[in-house]
Design a protein around this motif. Sequence first.
Motif, PDB file in Angstrom:
ATOM      1  N   UNK B   9       3.983   2.512  12.278  1.00  0.00           N
ATOM      2  CA  UNK B   9       5.748   2.405  11.849  1.00  0.00           C
ATOM      3  C   UNK B   9       5.601   1.594  10.638  1.00  0.00           C
ATOM      4  N   UNK B  10       6.980   1.049  10.595  1.00  0.00           N
ATOM      5  CA  UNK B  10       7.235   0.284   9.237  1.00  0.00           C
ATOM      6  C   UNK B  10       6.452  -1.199   9.606  1.00  0.00           C
ATOM      7  N   UNK B  70      -0.602   0.806   7.922  1.00  0.00           N
ATOM      8  CA  UNK B  70       0.411   1.368   9.007  1.00  0.00           C
ATOM      9  C   UNK B  70       0.817   2.657   8.191  1.00  0.00           C
ATOM     10  N   UNK B  72       4.005   5.784   9.139  1.00  0.00           N
ATOM     11  CA  UNK B  72       4.886   6.589  10.160  1.00  0.00           C
ATOM     12  C   UNK B  72       4.183   8.039  10.241  1.00  0.00           C
TER      13      UNK B  72
ATOM     14  N   UNK D 159       0.513  -2.908   3.094  1.00  0.00           N
ATOM     15  CA  UNK D 159       0.392  -2.186   4.446  1.00  0.00           C
ATOM     16  C   UNK D 159       0.842  -0.702   4.368  1.00  0.00           C
ATOM     17  N   UNK D 160       1.493  -0.327   3.431  1.00  0.00           N
ATOM     18  CA  UNK D 160       2.025   0.963   3.224  1.00  0.00           C
ATOM     19  C   UNK D 160       1.452   1.848   2.183  1.00  0.00           C
ATOM     20  N   UNK D 162       1.668   1.670  -1.272  1.00  0.00           N
ATOM     21  CA  UNK D 162       2.838   2.048  -1.968  1.00  0.00           C
ATOM     22  C   UNK D 162       3.040   1.446  -3.232  1.00  0.00           C
TER      23      UNK D 162
END
Lengths: 341, 341, 341, 341
Positions: B9-10, B70, B72, D159-160, D162
């Motif tokens: 998730x976030x 991480x 989603x 973490x993502x 991006x």
Amino acid sequence: MRIGLLTGGGDCPGLNAAIRAVVKHGVGEYGHSIIGFRNGWKGVVEGDVLPLTRQHIRGVLDSGGTLLGTARYHPHSEDGGLDAVMATLEAERIEALICIGGDGTLHAASKVAERGVRIVAIPKTIDNDVAGTDRAIGFDTAVNIATEAIDRIHTTAESHNRVMVVEVMGRSAGWIAVNAGIAGGAEIVLAPEDPFDIDRITRYLQHRHRAHANFSIVVIAEGAVPKEGSSMTYETKVGQFGEIIAGAVSERVAREIATRTGFDTRVTVLGHVQRGGTPLPADRILGSRFGVAAVDALHEGKSEVMTALRGEEIVLVPLAEIAGKVKHVPPDLLRVANALA
Amino acid sequence: MRIGLLTGGGDCPGLNAAIRAVVKHGVGEYGHSIIGFRNGWKGVVEGDVLPLTRQHIRGVLDSGGTLLGTARYHPHSEDGGLDAVMATLEAERIEALICIGGDGTLHAASKVAERGVRIVAIPKTIDNDVAGTDRAIGFDTAVNIATEAIDRIHTTAESHNRVMVVEVMGRSAGWIAVNAGIAGGAEIVLAPEDPFDIDRITRYLQHRHRAHANFSIVVIAEGAVPKEGSSMTYETKVGQFGEIIAGAVSERVAREIATRTGFDTRVTVLGHVQRGGTPLPADRILGSRFGVAAVDALHEGKSEVMTALRGEEIVLVPLAEIAGKVKHVPPDLLRVANALA
Amino acid sequence: MRIGLLTGGGDCPGLNAAIRAVVKHGVGEYGHSIIGFRNGWKGVVEGDVLPLTRQHIRGVLDSGGTLLGTARYHPHSEDGGLDAVMATLEAERIEALICIGGDGTLHAASKVAERGVRIVAIPKTIDNDVAGTDRAIGFDTAVNIATEAIDRIHTTAESHNRVMVVEVMGRSAGWIAVNAGIAGGAEIVLAPEDPFDIDRITRYLQHRHRAHANFSIVVIAEGAVPKEGSSMTYETKVGQFGEIIAGAVSERVAREIATRTGFDTRVTVLGHVQRGGTPLPADRILGSRFGVAAVDALHEGKSEVMTALRGEEIVLVPLAEIAGKVKHVPPDLLRVANALA
Amino acid sequence: MRIGLLTGGGDCPGLNAAIRAVVKHGVGEYGHSIIGFRNGWKGVVEGDVLPLTRQHIRGVLDSGGTLLGTARYHPHSEDGGLDAVMATLEAERIEALICIGGDGTLHAASKVAERGVRIVAIPKTIDNDVAGTDRAIGFDTAVNIATEAIDRIHTTAESHNRVMVVEVMGRSAGWIAVNAGIAGGAEIVLAPEDPFDIDRITRYLQHRHRAHANFSIVVIAEGAVPKEGSSMTYETKVGQFGEIIAGAVSERVAREIATRTGFDTRVTVLGHVQRGGTPLPADRILGSRFGVAAVDALHEGKSEVMTALRGEEIVLVPLAEIAGKVKHVPPDLLRVANALA
């Protein structure tokens, strides 16, 4: 209703949020008059009043300290103190009191309540050792300040290959030490709840520095004491008012560590910075909720109760239930502090 | 034991504290091996592993985000997703899983547990809407960031005589809005739990600015909605992945306020800053305690449970008990937000 | 080119920004090799090298301390120290050195340069007393930390009607005391540049508390000294390495104030927290600019120069020009501190 | 002397420090009367005065905004505006004016000075683009806020996986973008001084993500523009008062990046938080020094000058010298931002 309001004992962040909530809710919801007393019980004894209006509480939510002032003063320990309290309350036609304070203030509140005064108490203490509530006003901010200091000291410890000893507040209970110790990643946390063994500490440090690290952080509550029968003797140093002498225990422990391990060991005593400045949101919210709850409690005819946080709820706890009790750090939290060392 | 570990998730502050605690306690106390998966369930499906050692967790306690990455991603929504999960777990000889995440991740955990995998979950979400626990990792830091922003906007509002609208996160529950609203002294707080009446809002603002103030702060959760039948219609704007479009509701409310009152009204959308950066001590401590508790739970043979904070204690809650539930802001907390406006 | 890099003296925030800039710019722009030495000149003497790659500097920009470690060690004061330095430089085929440090490190740099080594220095010291530059790395962050502490102590002073004495660093110059004193709104600032008159101080405090205030903040640099011939005698207390004993002067001044005025007077010694933790943007930027400029200077064939900030520009200053000089707080800044008391 | 005092243009942190210094020094040193005008030049035109006493400036040193209020209002652009200014100054027997503001306020000050009024100006603008001074009040705090936001967004980006685009203020000059970009370790910084080439940007990001990174930070000043003849056309979006529409350029750039690279790209627009809240020590000190210097300048008979920081000194600069000039980010600072990407 004319409600008296005072803050007693050491100041801390979040008191103004509680004062603001008492005034806003007391005046706005019920039309009460809120009569502040300056400098805690001393102001009640001396009749030093400050009727509080919307103007007084403007812009105070994010400010530290207490706009009413505070003092460590116990009317029941002074000759004629309680009589003077009653005289002032009568002269000011005070129908009920809201007392914001720690152990000492709450004890005085009980004594005054015995004389027939309606009282609701709000717990505050950065030590967080008031029984009956998960949190007292000021604690979360103090943990934050102590943790920020440990974070800063961390980088110096690492850059200089040192053992850094950090002393935080906590006379009877080690809440700040344990929480800031966990949050700051301290290798060793010494709390009053768990007398320490200096031999184990120095052995652990020697092992750690041999194995994989070149620095260590030791967090000590001012009220920490060595285990009986251990190789270090130490008696807590107290000042003329019975207060613990800042830095005494940490200087002593640092000397033992330096002597026994040869590591470059330095002490930092956080002191007064732990109790001042902008309150963390948690303390502003807690103060606000306690203030609203205290006004509501008086409205519902309650007395001799303290507002308390239990989980996510605000509840009322009889003052009698918590009198003389100290809330200690539970063993499982001490264990987490040790498990992550 | 070989324990798999993932964050889904976030991202949010405090995840690294939990990862660190799982590794330190799992390795140090029980001698387990901790096998990290990168990018949540996606990494499990793809077999993207990172065996975690003491080296990986050095210095991460005070860092935001997650060192595991991480995403989603829900394995049970993908073709063959759960089969791929099982294949990876077998290939890596994983005996149990610790899953750190919010609703989506926990739901996936239940699905995987149905296939016979031992699982302990750790709740994280800045929205704080996971049922069964007082707090999820990340929430306290998010409230702090939002409150600091409101504090800053406060001084501008006052200097320029403006209505400042601040949008914070909170899709299904208004925890951040209500807590930061109380802490920041907002005049109006709009949360999904309590559909708003734009007429009452604008009347209140007009009254306030006439009576005694020249500025106001309105805090809006992104998931706030107008009351049915009220004079403002609005349907929550969602993006292609079902996420709420940032700024949509606050722009709409600001336009209504500006049009109806004539006040100079401005919008700030906090956005991503709410979920990043140095975690507050509260989240480092919560992450640390949850991490230790999750390892202990597996050691004691538990499965399909989530670590939870209840008052001052860490407890275990069956995943079945919280499935599909959203924890809403309780009415008494909403009341405090309104009482102090 | 093979460039050696070291950090010497006390650690401070912003060192890692400079190290990162030297590596990024040195490698990325010119293809140099950057060879770090651990623990300052000690590492050069001992041949303790750490060849620096992109990996070492990842994520260090906002971290305090120095990833290279540091030590207070002067090769020219040790038997055979300079010979050992030359031997290591030759063994490692170092063609030039970048030395980040304060007085001591820069002095050692001059000694090594006399042996024919090309050297560019980068000034760092939280004391800000290096001549030739407006700012040294670490100073702005130290002022920020000290000011935050004064802000916190302010609310306690006011709530308790106290005189609060705050001791900050600054042995030969009072830059931190004067700047944090102005920023924190201190009533009295004592700096080494301006020996103090305890009679004037106590008279001023008595006047102030009689006239309109119930508290005062006194900020003292650790190197402050009483005026000759004044009614208080005091000799600066130094430790075994010649360092000033923390707290000595402030305890002494506090005692005088308490005795002469009767005011409740308390001392806080900030100590090590002033030099650690996340650097302020100003120090990250200064470190980054100095690092880039040092690499450029070597590329342009410069030696025996120090990077310096002058207004908005980075310039190069010959080491010879600044040798043995201390940069003092200018009178007009001292005057502002006093004017606003 | 009766000295008028106003703050004009957008508010920023440090204004209250300057107001406090003018009052403390003006009253305390010279016995002047300080007459505040509310809401900038608007208050002068309307005769909205607030005679300032010690009481008004208590506790304001660390507060954001301006206790006098402010407005974007230019008397010389309004019919009869300058006549109204003169009428008020005469009615209030104002002998001299201290004007704290940016471009617009300073321009108005020149127009009023032409009518024979003695004026000293103090520069403030978070954009830092006032000519003649190294720093204007508010800039350092704005850089700090922007950097903290970038630090937070950094952990989410990583973490993502991006590309995070962060828009900061800076219409004509990119001071905040460049400084916060360097301090926050941004990969790309776009400033008005250096029109950008979207092709180069996307190529660089593709190269970086292929080579060694999984995320990137792009910092954009609101006034950034694409290079002429490049493959992206864009015209700065302005609102009804000529102000730049927040978020317009960053949304546009983010869309190009996402479309051309396929990277998950998100936008954060910092907005109003950049100009509010507790001032950094640097802005409190600058405001204090400027305030003292402005009072001294009037005392010495100066007029039509602006207080300015040059290196470590406060100097006076003729308003005529800086009229119509914008201070741009110098090329060598832009180069550092690019060198460390």
